[in-house]
Design an enzyme around this catalytic site. Structure first.
Site, PDB file in Angstrom:
ATOM      1  N   ASP A  18      19.165 -74.771 -22.634  1.00  0.00           N
ATOM      2  CA  ASP A  18      20.333 -73.994 -23.070  1.00  0.00           C
ATOM      3  C   ASP A  18      20.204 -72.522 -22.678  1.00  0.00           C
ATOM      4  O   ASP A  18      19.101 -72.034 -22.419  1.00  0.00           O
ATOM      5  CB  ASP A  18      20.462 -74.052 -24.604  1.00  0.00           C
ATOM      6  N   ASP A  19      21.334 -71.846 -22.692  1.00  0.00           N
ATOM      7  CA  ASP A  19      21.448 -70.380 -22.605  1.00  0.00           C
ATOM      8  C   ASP A  19      21.287 -69.806 -21.204  1.00  0.00           C
ATOM      9  O   ASP A  19      21.299 -68.591 -21.035  1.00  0.00           O
ATOM     10  CB  ASP A  19      20.478 -69.660 -23.562  1.00  0.00           C
ATOM     11  N   HIS A  68      27.792 -74.539 -22.771  1.00  0.00           N
ATOM     12  CA  HIS A  68      27.224 -74.127 -24.055  1.00  0.00           C
ATOM     13  C   HIS A  68      28.323 -73.341 -24.782  1.00  0.00           C
ATOM     14  O   HIS A  68      28.869 -73.801 -25.769  1.00  0.00           O
ATOM     15  CB  HIS A  68      25.972 -73.285 -23.819  1.00  0.00           C
ATOM     16  N   HIS A  98      28.002 -67.497 -26.565  1.00  0.00           N
ATOM     17  CA  HIS A  98      27.057 -68.004 -27.574  1.00  0.00           C
ATOM     18  C   HIS A  98      27.514 -67.741 -29.011  1.00  0.00           C
ATOM     19  O   HIS A  98      26.791 -67.175 -29.826  1.00  0.00           O
ATOM     20  CB  HIS A  98      25.648 -67.430 -27.356  1.00  0.00           C
ATOM     21  N   HIS A 118      14.854 -73.696 -23.581  1.00  0.00           N
ATOM     22  CA  HIS A 118      15.688 -72.597 -23.062  1.00  0.00           C
ATOM     23  C   HIS A 118      15.068 -72.060 -21.777  1.00  0.00           C
ATOM     24  O   HIS A 118      13.896 -71.653 -21.788  1.00  0.00           O
ATOM     25  CB  HIS A 118      15.778 -71.482 -24.113  1.00  0.00           C
TER      26      HIS A 118
END
Ligand code: NI
Length: 259
Positions: free
Chosen positions: A84-85, A135, A139, A226
């Site tokens: 993620d991210d 995602h 965020h 991540h």
């Protein structure tokens, strides 16, 4: 008819009846499969009529003696690694290098705001067989947003990905894993959660991340990591090498059946 010829006639009838009876009894023993002195019994199978023993010889040997040992077929053990991210200009390419060297496919859930300027990284992900998902644009905890804003966060990220790679993502990972019924009813994308949290962002220590994941991983797990820390990238490689050596294969989330 005199007395003598009458006796002869009775004797003939009697003999004929005896003959009939013998034939009848013989046929009865044949039908019931009852052992008979007429048949040649199989010496290896006492009491088994020759006819049955004979017929069983035409059946494959495997059927004559049932298997006493069950046959175990190795179950394929599958894991989905998710990152993620990203994309991150430094760590995502480093991760992609190591995944390519190991021929491992992973899933990336991207931050839309990080995509401009990193489109080549997305193209590389697609070309090398990884799955790209959404995602969020910035965020955000989508449960705290109006549904229109939650949709905008996802749709704009989706658009940036589609423009970069020419394929529209269908999977999304809710930031912080935060999800509710309103989102479920109004968001058309498929949410993907995780079953093993590496806590890599918090630990930032390769050995601790590796231990955390290996201690908790089993067949069918979805691992959360991540691609924005050097420790995460190195830990991912060690996790892959360890689990591969233990018979696991790595698949993208669309290849894993998720309940
Ligand atoms: Ni995140």
């Amino acid at each position: 008819m005199n007395k003598k010829s009458s006796l002869l006639f009775l004797a003939a009838i009697l003999l004929f009846d005896i003959l009939l009876a013998v034939v009848f009894i013989y046929q009865l023993t044949q039908l019931s499969g009852f052992p008979s002195s007429v048949q040649t019994g199989d010496s290896a199978r006492p009491g088994v009529p020759a006819r049955i023993a004979e017929s069983s010889r035409s059946v494959p040997a495997a059927w004559e003696e049932p298997l006493t040992q069950p046959v175990y077929i190795a179950e394929p053990k599958m894991i989905a690694l998710t990152f993620d991210d990203g994309p991150d200009a430094t760590y995502t390419p480093a991760l992609l290098d190591g995944l390519k060297a190991r021929n491992i496919k992973a899933t990336f859930f991207l931050i839309g705001a990080s995509i401009p300027g990193n489109e080549d990284i997305l193209r590389r992900m697609a070309e090398e067989g990884h799955l790209i998902g959404v995602h969020c644009l910035h965020h955000k905890d989508l449960t705290q947003e109006e549904i229109a804003e939650a949709n905008r966060q996802l749709e704009e990220t989706k658009k940036l990905i589609t423009e970069a790679v020419g394929q529209t993502p269908t999977y999304m990972r809710p930031p912080f894993g935060r999800w509710n019924e309103t989102l479920r009813d109004h968001i058309s994308m498929e949410p993907v959660f995780w079953t093993v949290d590496s806590l890599d962002w918090k630990l930032q220590n390769t050995q601790k991340i590796v231990k955390k994941v290996l201690d908790n991983t089993k067949n069918g797990d979805v691992i959360l990591m991540h691609d924005e820390f050097a420790t995460s990238v190195e830990a991912a490689f060690q996790i892959i090498d360890n689990l591969s050596a233990n018979g696991y294969t790595f698949v993208t989330v669309d290849e894993l059946s998720i309940d």
